[in-house]
Design an enzyme around this catalytic site. Structure first.
Site, short mmCIF file in Angstrom:
data_model
loop_
_atom_site.label_atom_id
_atom_site.label_comp_id
_atom_site.label_asym_id
_atom_site.label_seq_id
_atom_site.Cartn_x
_atom_site.Cartn_y
_atom_site.Cartn_z
N HIS A 113 0.84 -1.21 0.00
CA HIS A 113 0.00 0.00 0.00
C HIS A 113 0.87 1.26 0.00
O HIS A 113 1.22 1.79 1.05
CB HIS A 113 -0.91 -0.01 1.23
CG HIS A 113 -2.02 0.99 1.16
ND1 HIS A 113 -3.21 0.83 1.83
CD2 HIS A 113 -2.14 2.17 0.51
CE1 HIS A 113 -3.99 1.86 1.59
NE2 HIS A 113 -3.36 2.69 0.79
N HIS A 115 1.65 5.15 -2.27
CA HIS A 115 1.23 6.13 -3.29
C HIS A 115 2.49 6.79 -3.84
O HIS A 115 3.18 7.49 -3.09
CB HIS A 115 0.32 7.18 -2.67
CG HIS A 115 -0.93 6.61 -2.05
ND1 HIS A 115 -2.12 6.52 -2.72
CD2 HIS A 115 -1.15 6.08 -0.81
CE1 HIS A 115 -3.03 5.96 -1.92
NE2 HIS A 115 -2.45 5.69 -0.76
N ARG A 145 2.39 8.69 -6.72
CA ARG A 145 1.94 9.94 -7.36
C ARG A 145 2.27 10.08 -8.83
O ARG A 145 2.13 11.17 -9.39
CB ARG A 145 2.51 11.17 -6.62
CG ARG A 145 2.23 11.20 -5.12
CD ARG A 145 0.75 11.27 -4.81
NE ARG A 145 0.53 11.43 -3.37
CZ ARG A 145 -0.54 10.96 -2.74
NH1 ARG A 145 -1.48 10.31 -3.40
NH2 ARG A 145 -0.67 11.14 -1.45
N ASN A 176 -4.75 5.99 -7.27
CA ASN A 176 -5.33 7.35 -7.23
C ASN A 176 -4.34 8.40 -7.71
O ASN A 176 -4.01 9.35 -7.02
CB ASN A 176 -5.86 7.69 -5.84
CG ASN A 176 -4.79 7.67 -4.78
OD1 ASN A 176 -3.75 7.03 -4.95
ND2 ASN A 176 -5.02 8.36 -3.69
N HIS A 203 -11.16 1.06 0.69
CA HIS A 203 -10.95 2.04 1.77
C HIS A 203 -12.27 2.18 2.52
O HIS A 203 -13.23 2.75 2.00
CB HIS A 203 -10.54 3.38 1.14
CG HIS A 203 -10.29 4.48 2.12
ND1 HIS A 203 -9.07 5.09 2.25
CD2 HIS A 203 -11.10 5.08 3.03
CE1 HIS A 203 -9.14 6.02 3.19
NE2 HIS A 203 -10.36 6.03 3.68
N HIS A 233 -5.44 -0.49 5.95
CA HIS A 233 -5.28 0.43 7.09
C HIS A 233 -6.41 0.40 8.13
O HIS A 233 -7.11 1.39 8.35
CB HIS A 233 -5.04 1.86 6.64
CG HIS A 233 -5.90 2.36 5.50
ND1 HIS A 233 -7.25 2.20 5.47
CD2 HIS A 233 -5.56 3.00 4.36
CE1 HIS A 233 -7.72 2.74 4.36
NE2 HIS A 233 -6.70 3.22 3.66
N ASP A 259 0.95 2.76 3.71
CA ASP A 259 0.09 3.79 3.12
C ASP A 259 0.89 5.07 2.89
O ASP A 259 0.39 6.18 3.10
CB ASP A 259 -1.14 4.05 4.02
CG ASP A 259 -2.20 4.90 3.32
OD1 ASP A 259 -2.07 5.15 2.10
OD2 ASP A 259 -3.15 5.32 3.98
N HIS A 279 2.81 14.36 0.30
CA HIS A 279 2.17 15.64 -0.01
C HIS A 279 3.20 16.75 0.14
O HIS A 279 4.17 16.60 0.89
CB HIS A 279 0.99 15.91 0.93
CG HIS A 279 -0.19 15.04 0.65
ND1 HIS A 279 -0.92 15.10 -0.51
CD2 HIS A 279 -0.76 14.05 1.39
CE1 HIS A 279 -1.88 14.21 -0.48
NE2 HIS A 279 -1.80 13.54 0.66
N GLY A 317 -2.66 12.33 4.67
CA GLY A 317 -1.59 11.45 4.20
C GLY A 317 -0.31 11.61 4.99
O GLY A 317 0.02 12.69 5.47
#
Lengths: 311, 428
Positions: free
Chosen positions: B67, B69, B71, B101, B185, B238, B311, B315, B330
């Site tokens: 899991h 991200h 980007r 995402n 989620h 999560h 996760d 950012h 996040g």
């Protein structure tokens, strides 16, 4: 440095009793100034205060501005809509740019809880919270206590009820913290879906029976009601709210002992409070407004005023 | 971490070898030849090999994070597949699954292929997770079959809950022949509303809108019921609340084939950590109460939660410097994962082998990857740890492009010293 423990006034949750007492004492001295023909003292001459309002406000902004003018401070107002702030310049840059113009104090209202905690990381000025979302509104809490003190003489052991939408009320939170610190008892009343969870953990009691609450209390602080917030409907109808929680003429008439009626404004007459209750002799709503100026003068003086030199 | 190509012969000497796939722990050495496992044994003599002295250190499988991200595409200013891979290596991870995402989301076979191709040259295995619905809009299923064919290893509308129970049923059914898990989620948005943090005494004090624990557990329960009904394959990401743990435990006791993960930040922090409105602690689902945290730790211990996943969600500083309500959710977590998890779970009395299993074997089995990494001839994916090192996590330990970590300044225990992956050796 000012006279209070903290450099800023961000909320009443962490403000010690001595500081609240000191603010209330000075507020009552400044209150006298407001009765003079010339309502102005030179106390903060040469100091500059910026009123940074990121949310619409009429009375709080005017009250702060008057307090600053009565103390001979220079004041500048900055109003920005929520949307313009969110998109364009960052919060940090707005604050830093304003501070770069050599100011001493920022009085800020912001729609987001805790925005002031972020602000003090970015600026060196003294920061006064004029309301942060649903968190605190410390000068309102102070002016409510000052107004109670005027009519009751003492806050210790005083029974104060807060009625209405507690969940979304910064006024309620500041009142709860301040009143409990000063030794008063606080009872909350309102629709259960407008009570924040675990609110009893703050040291207050709670009831859904408005008549029982009014019979218990020495004073009631009536909060403004909004049927809908951010698209969620919390109250089925004004009629029903008034039946269940309204401070109506009939309810007040039934009380054995008269109680003090307060409202932080703006009032929805006929919704949370009946017109003739709001205008009755036990209502101190306009005293609250006047005391607001005095309390804000006291806060600004104690945070910005120069300490007398030790001899 | 500094990387260099592995020499032809490389000997990891005198380590404390933990092989989670075979449940073995013994002192020994591992000889790598051309980047592959050549020999594992008590004593290996290879005078011509370059040697890494692993005395006092644990040598185990490379971690697998299902899991993260990264980007890419769309927000390469926050993270790219390459920068995310570096952060993964620094945290001891050799294999990761990236969530869909992105902008645009990974909702077509072409976008899955883009990730597979772009990730193929990197020193960490990168597997894409495809979106369940087109545009993550929760309306129409994506081409799940074609995306699986291109390399999608699971499906999720991550970040956006599948609110439509009918759609959730469909995806659980449709993916049965594909053999890949569905990851939802779990947050009921009608209960979450504009919630900013866990609903409890702290949210009441701070005046931040609360997110009740049942907003998660209601949807976890729904998903478990749908899984039991359909025979689909569910993985719960999560897990944050005690109530969700209860539902998962009951379902597992009833024999349901379901896996669940918890993040290092939900194990490490509590809602009180938000007392100064630290936006680096703002995350979805929110960090919950002390009691919830205790239940999560117990759930890892008894196997109800079998996987730890970060996760990792980068950012920008600018976004995280916004007032709390406006800052995005996040936390980045790859570099700090092991030190955070081992500090908390080790102090709670868990065995190191079990903690390692939740970061290696269990996530690989949940995703249908090969879990037996110490077979002779396999390309080496090895992580070397010092489980006793106590250290403070600083910003300079980050390899991510972003810095949104609440672990900065925290005392951690256990540190990744080296990671071997794809023919490369990375050392602290």
């Amino acid at each position: 440095m000012g006279f209070l423990r903290d450099k800023h006034l961000l909320g009443l949750a962490e403000t010690p009793k001595e500081d609240i007492e000191l603010i209330l004492q000075h507020a009552s001295s400044f209150r006298e100034v407001l009765d003079r023909p010339i309502k102005k003292v030179p106390t903060l001459q040469g100091k500059t205060v910026v009123n940074l309002f990121f949310e619409d406000s009429t009375r709080t902004r005017i009250s702060f501005e008057l307090a600053q003018k009565r103390l001979s401070a220079d004041t500048v107002n900055f109003s920005a809509g929520r949307s313009s702030l969110k998109k364009g310049e960052s919060f940090k840059d707005t604050a830093r740019n304003i501070e770069a113009m050599k100011i001493d104090c920022i009085v800020m209202r912001h729609p987001v809880p805790g925005a002031h905690v972020h602000l003090i990381n970015y600026v060196n000025s003294v920061v006064v919270n004029a309301g942060d979302g649903t968190h605190e509104h410390p000068t309102q809490g102070l002016l409510d206590m000052m107004s109670l003190l005027e009519v009751k003489g003492n806050l210790e052991g005083l029974k104060v009820a807060l009625v209405g939408d507690i969940k979304h009320s910064r006024v309620a939170r500041s009142n709860i913290h301040g009143l409990l610190t000063m030794g008063a008892e606080v009872m909350l009343c309102g629709p259960p879906n407008l009570m924040p969870v675990n609110i009893e953990n703050l040291g207050v009691s709670m009831s859904y029976d408005i008549d029982e609450v009014l019979a218990w209390s020495d004073a009631v602080n009536v909060l403004r009601i909004q049927r809908e917030r951010q698209g969620v409907s919390y109250i089925p109808s004004v009629r029903e709210y008034r039946d269940l929680f309204g401070i109506t003429h009939e309810r007040v008439e039934r009380l054995k002992e008269p109680i003090t009626i307060m409202h932080p404004g703006p009032i929805n007459r006929g919704v949370e409070i009946d017109s003739d209750v709001a205008d009755s002799e036990n209502a101190i709503i306009l005293n609250q407004v006047l005391n607001g100026v005095a309390v804000r003068m006291a806060v600004l003086y104690l945070l910005l005023g120069d300490q007398p030199k030790a001899s | 971490m500094k990387g260099k190509a592995l020499p032809k012969l490389f000997l990891i000497k005198n380590g404390d070898i933990i092989d989670p796939a075979n449940g073995k722990r013994s002192p020994g050495s591992i000889l790598l030849k051309n980047g592959r496992i050549d020999k594992i044994g008590k004593r290996i003599s290879a005078p011509e090999a370059e040697t890494y002295d692993a005395n006092g250190k644990v040598v185990t499988h490379g971690f697998c994070d299902l899991h993260v991200h990264f980007r890419e595409p769309g927000r390469e200013d926050k993270e790219t597949l390459a920068s995310g891979a570096n952060a993964a290596l620094a945290g001891g991870f050799t294999e990761v699954c990236v969530m869909p995402n992105t902008d645009p989301p990974l909702d077509t076979p072409q976008s899955i292929r883009f990730i597979v191709e772009k990730g193929s040259g990197l020193p960490v295995k990168i597997h894409p997770i495809g979106a369940i619905s087109s545009g993550q809009l929760g309306k129409e299923l994506t081409e799940l079959g074609a995306m699986t064919g291109e390399g999608a290893v699971a499906f999720s509308d991550d970040g956006i809950p599948v609110m439509d129970s009918g759609l959730m049923r469909q995806v659980l059914e449709y993916t049965i022949p594909l053999g890949v898990p569905v990851i939802n989620h779990a947050e009921d948005l009608t209960l979450k509303l504009n919630g900013q943090m866990h609903e409890g005494t702290w949210s009441t004090r701070l005046g931040l809108a609360g997110i009740p624990d049942v907003s998660e557990s209601i949807m976890v329960n729904r998903d478990l019921e749908l899984t039991a009904m359909t025979g689909g394959r569910l993985h719960i990401p999560h897990v944050s609340s005690a109530k969700s743990v209860e539902w998962i435990r009951a379902a597992k006791e009833g024999g349901l084939n379901v896996t669940a993960e918890v993040t290092p930040h939900h194990l490490f922090f509590t809602d009180g950590s938000l007392h100064a409105y630290d936006t680096n602690c703002k995350v979805a689902p929110p960090i919950r109460s002390r009691e919830d945290r205790q239940v999560l730790m117990d759930a890892v211990k008894d196997g109800t939660i079998d996987i730890i996943a970060t996760d990792h969600a980068p950012h920008t500083i600018e976004e995280k410097e916004m007032p709390f309500d406006w800052a995005p959710c996040g936390i980045i977590g790859l570099e700090s994962a092991f030190g955070a998890v081992w500090k908390v779970l080790g102090e709670a009395g868990m065995e190191l082998e079990q903690v390692i299993t939740t970061m290696t074997l269990n996530p690989r089995l949940a995703m249908g990857f090969e879990g037996n990494l110490f077979d002779n001839g396999r390309e080496a994916e090895i992580t070397i740890l010092d489980p006793d090192e106590e250290w403070i996590f600083f910003q300079e330990h980050l390899y991510s492009k972003s810095r949104n970590s609440p672990f900065i300044g925290q005392n951690l225990k256990g540190r990744v010293k080296a990671t071997i992956s794809a023919g490369w050796l990375f050392k602290q």
